[in-house]
Design a protein around this motif. Structure first.
Motif, PDB file in Angstrom:
ATOM      1  N   LEU A   1      60.125  49.274  36.387  1.00 28.01           N
ATOM      2  CA  LEU A   1      58.622  49.232  35.854  1.00 28.01           C
ATOM      3  C   LEU A   1      58.016  47.905  35.603  1.00 28.01           C
ATOM      4  O   LEU A   1      56.724  47.932  35.952  1.00 28.01           O
ATOM      5  N   ILE A   2      58.804  46.995  35.252  1.00 28.95           N
ATOM      6  CA  ILE A   2      58.251  45.534  35.230  1.00 28.95           C
ATOM      7  C   ILE A   2      57.830  45.033  36.622  1.00 28.95           C
ATOM      8  O   ILE A   2      56.787  44.510  36.727  1.00 28.95           O
ATOM      9  N   LYS A   3      58.381  45.164  37.607  1.00 26.41           N
ATOM     10  CA  LYS A   3      58.116  44.757  38.869  1.00 26.41           C
ATOM     11  C   LYS A   3      57.015  45.456  39.262  1.00 26.41           C
ATOM     12  O   LYS A   3      55.945  44.824  40.004  1.00 26.41           O
ATOM     13  N   SER A   4      56.917  46.591  38.955  1.00 23.63           N
ATOM     14  CA  SER A   4      55.603  47.511  39.585  1.00 23.63           C
ATOM     15  C   SER A   4      54.516  47.235  38.759  1.00 23.63           C
ATOM     16  O   SER A   4      53.218  46.968  39.378  1.00 23.63           O
ATOM     17  N   VAL A   5      54.426  46.900  37.314  1.00 25.21           N
ATOM     18  CA  VAL A   5      53.490  46.249  36.797  1.00 25.21           C
ATOM     19  C   VAL A   5      52.901  44.949  37.271  1.00 25.21           C
ATOM     20  O   VAL A   5      51.487  44.559  37.438  1.00 25.21           O
ATOM     21  N   GLY A   6      53.868  44.292  37.635  1.00 22.05           N
ATOM     22  CA  GLY A   6      53.588  42.793  38.066  1.00 22.05           C
ATOM     23  C   GLY A   6      52.806  42.983  39.486  1.00 22.05           C
ATOM     24  O   GLY A   6      52.014  42.184  39.642  1.00 22.05           O
ATOM     25  N   ILE A   7      53.261  43.632  40.302  1.00 23.05           N
ATOM     26  CA  ILE A   7      52.684  44.000  41.499  1.00 23.05           C
ATOM     27  C   ILE A   7      51.180  44.505  41.631  1.00 23.05           C
ATOM     28  O   ILE A   7      50.411  43.791  42.144  1.00 23.05           O
ATOM     29  N   VAL A   8      50.948  45.415  40.583  1.00 19.71           N
ATOM     30  CA  VAL A   8      49.759  46.040  40.369  1.00 19.71           C
ATOM     31  C   VAL A   8      48.701  44.889  39.811  1.00 19.71           C
ATOM     32  O   VAL A   8      47.617  44.728  40.147  1.00 19.71           O
ATOM     33  N   ALA A   9      49.118  44.136  38.686  1.00 16.25           N
ATOM     34  CA  ALA A   9      48.456  43.070  38.328  1.00 16.25           C
ATOM     35  C   ALA A   9      47.970  41.842  39.110  1.00 16.25           C
ATOM     36  O   ALA A   9      46.898  41.457  39.361  1.00 16.25           O
ATOM     37  N   LEU A  10      49.049  41.491  40.235  1.00 16.40           N
ATOM     38  CA  LEU A  10      48.861  40.769  40.902  1.00 16.40           C
ATOM     39  C   LEU A  10      48.004  41.246  42.079  1.00 16.40           C
ATOM     40  O   LEU A  10      46.775  40.558  42.496  1.00 16.40           O
ATOM     41  N   GLY A  11      47.778  42.397  42.425  1.00 14.43           N
ATOM     42  CA  GLY A  11      47.064  42.838  43.327  1.00 14.43           C
ATOM     43  C   GLY A  11      45.508  43.024  42.993  1.00 14.43           C
ATOM     44  O   GLY A  11      44.377  42.670  43.686  1.00 14.43           O
ATOM     45  N   LEU A  12      45.339  43.445  41.554  1.00  9.94           N
ATOM     46  CA  LEU A  12      44.039  43.420  40.859  1.00  9.94           C
ATOM     47  C   LEU A  12      43.548  41.818  40.859  1.00  9.94           C
ATOM     48  O   LEU A  12      42.309  41.775  41.075  1.00  9.94           O
ATOM     49  N   THR A  13      44.142  41.016  40.571  1.00 14.11           N
ATOM     50  CA  THR A  13      43.788  39.491  40.416  1.00 14.11           C
ATOM     51  C   THR A  13      43.438  39.381  41.998  1.00 14.11           C
ATOM     52  O   THR A  13      42.261  38.528  42.150  1.00 14.11           O
ATOM     53  N   LEU A  14      44.002  39.336  42.802  1.00 11.87           N
ATOM     54  CA  LEU A  14      43.491  39.095  44.247  1.00 11.87           C
ATOM     55  C   LEU A  14      42.272  39.832  44.580  1.00 11.87           C
ATOM     56  O   LEU A  14      41.340  39.412  45.325  1.00 11.87           O
ATOM     57  N   ALA A  15      41.897  41.086  44.188  1.00 14.97           N
ATOM     58  CA  ALA A  15      40.965  41.906  44.396  1.00 14.97           C
ATOM     59  C   ALA A  15      39.677  41.321  44.148  1.00 14.97           C
ATOM     60  O   ALA A  15      38.565  41.313  44.495  1.00 14.97           O
ATOM     61  N   HIS A  16      39.752  40.906  42.965  1.00  9.79           N
ATOM     62  CA  HIS A  16      38.631  40.299  42.046  1.00  9.79           C
ATOM     63  C   HIS A  16      38.243  38.842  42.428  1.00  9.79           C
ATOM     64  O   HIS A  16      37.420  38.204  42.130  1.00  9.79           O
ATOM     65  N   ALA A  17      39.165  38.092  42.975  1.00  9.00           N
ATOM     66  CA  ALA A  17      39.251  36.574  43.395  1.00  9.00           C
ATOM     67  C   ALA A  17      38.693  36.626  44.862  1.00  9.00           C
ATOM     68  O   ALA A  17      39.123  36.143  46.031  1.00  9.00           O
ATOM     69  N   GLU A  18      37.329  37.026  44.939  1.00  8.32           N
ATOM     70  CA  GLU A  18      36.474  36.837  46.285  1.00  8.32           C
ATOM     71  C   GLU A  18      35.766  35.640  46.411  1.00  8.32           C
ATOM     72  O   GLU A  18      34.865  35.656  46.644  1.00  8.32           O
ATOM     73  N   ILE A  19      36.551  34.475  46.424  1.00  6.07           N
ATOM     74  CA  ILE A  19      35.805  33.106  46.525  1.00  6.07           C
ATOM     75  C   ILE A  19      35.853  32.992  47.767  1.00  6.07           C
ATOM     76  O   ILE A  19      37.050  33.172  48.571  1.00  6.07           O
ATOM     77  N   THR A  20      34.634  32.540  48.408  1.00  6.73           N
ATOM     78  CA  THR A  20      34.684  32.165  50.040  1.00  6.73           C
ATOM     79  C   THR A  20      34.692  30.738  50.029  1.00  6.73           C
ATOM     80  O   THR A  20      34.334  29.919  49.090  1.00  6.73           O
ATOM     81  N   ILE A  21      34.785  30.436  51.326  1.00  5.31           N
ATOM     82  CA  ILE A  21      34.423  28.679  51.657  1.00  5.31           C
ATOM     83  C   ILE A  21      32.905  28.407  51.151  1.00  5.31           C
ATOM     84  O   ILE A  21      32.812  27.248  50.863  1.00  5.31           O
ATOM     85  N   ASN A  22      31.898  29.214  51.421  1.00  4.43           N
ATOM     86  CA  ASN A  22      30.672  29.113  51.140  1.00  4.43           C
ATOM     87  C   ASN A  22      30.415  28.810  49.591  1.00  4.43           C
ATOM     88  O   ASN A  22      29.731  28.099  49.323  1.00  4.43           O
ATOM     89  N   ASP A  23      31.166  29.541  48.762  1.00  7.41           N
ATOM     90  CA  ASP A  23      31.034  29.393  47.369  1.00  7.41           C
ATOM     91  C   ASP A  23      31.809  28.157  47.091  1.00  7.41           C
ATOM     92  O   ASP A  23      31.083  27.209  46.058  1.00  7.41           O
ATOM     93  N   ILE A  24      32.773  27.562  47.549  1.00  9.85           N
ATOM     94  CA  ILE A  24      33.253  26.285  47.185  1.00  9.85           C
ATOM     95  C   ILE A  24      32.227  25.275  47.505  1.00  9.85           C
ATOM     96  O   ILE A  24      31.977  23.986  46.994  1.00  9.85           O
ATOM     97  N   ASP A  25      31.475  25.108  48.637  1.00  9.01           N
ATOM     98  CA  ASP A  25      30.907  24.368  49.356  1.00  9.01           C
ATOM     99  C   ASP A  25      29.660  24.138  48.412  1.00  9.01           C
ATOM    100  O   ASP A  25      28.947  23.142  48.133  1.00  9.01           O
ATOM    101  N   LYS A  26      29.361  25.299  47.874  1.00  6.08           N
ATOM    102  CA  LYS A  26      27.964  25.244  46.915  1.00  6.08           C
ATOM    103  C   LYS A  26      28.355  24.741  45.556  1.00  6.08           C
ATOM    104  O   LYS A  26      27.556  23.828  45.035  1.00  6.08           O
TER     105      LYS A  26
END
Length: 139
Positions: free
Chosen positions: A6-31
């Motif tokens: 259960l702990i592993k599956s909750v951790g994987i779901v939390a990691l997936g949600l974090t990566l889905a919302h972290a949509e920073i691109t190179i253009n954003d960093i350059d700006k």
């Protein structure tokens, strides 16, 4: 076993949600880097001269506070050796009743020297570290 799964599956779901919302691109960093590089314009000298003093002084303005008080000198004494009634203070040898910075050496004890100036008394002790300090007492 079930709790670990259960702990592993909750951790994987939390990691997936974090990566889905972290949509920073190179253009954003350059700006962001370009925004940081831009020169910032501060206050002009006239604005600084017109600015009000941000500090609060007890008893009035700063100049009045300092005008009435005189500076006291604080001396640091280091006692490194004692031989009979002679002491080595601040790398110089002094005997009983001599003065150093206005203080009179009025007593030499087993591991200290008593300095007096008026009603003020200061005891300076030998340092207790493993060193080659001299402690010789012959009476």
């Amino acid at each position: 076993m079930g709790n670990q799964l259960l702990i592993k599956s909750v951790g994987i779901v939390a990691l997936g949600l974090t990566l889905a919302h972290a949509e920073i691109t190179i253009n954003d960093i350059d700006k962001l880097v370009n925004d940081i590089k831009q020169e910032r314009i501060g206050l002009t000298k006239q604005d600084i001269a017109k600015a009000k003093d941000p500090f609060i002084y007890l008893g009035g303005k700063y100049s009045r506070v300092l005008a009435g008080k005189s500076k006291k000198r604080h001396y640091r004494f280091t006692l490194t050796a004692i031989i009979n009634d002679r002491v080595k203070l601040n790398r110089k040898w002094y005997s009983l009743n001599q003065t150093i910075h206005g203080y009179k050496i009025s007593k030499v004890g087993k591991n200290y020297a008593l300095l007096t100036r008026g009603n003020e008394k200061v005891r300076v002790y030998m340092r207790h570290k493993k060193s080659k300090n001299i402690k010789l007492f012959v009476k």
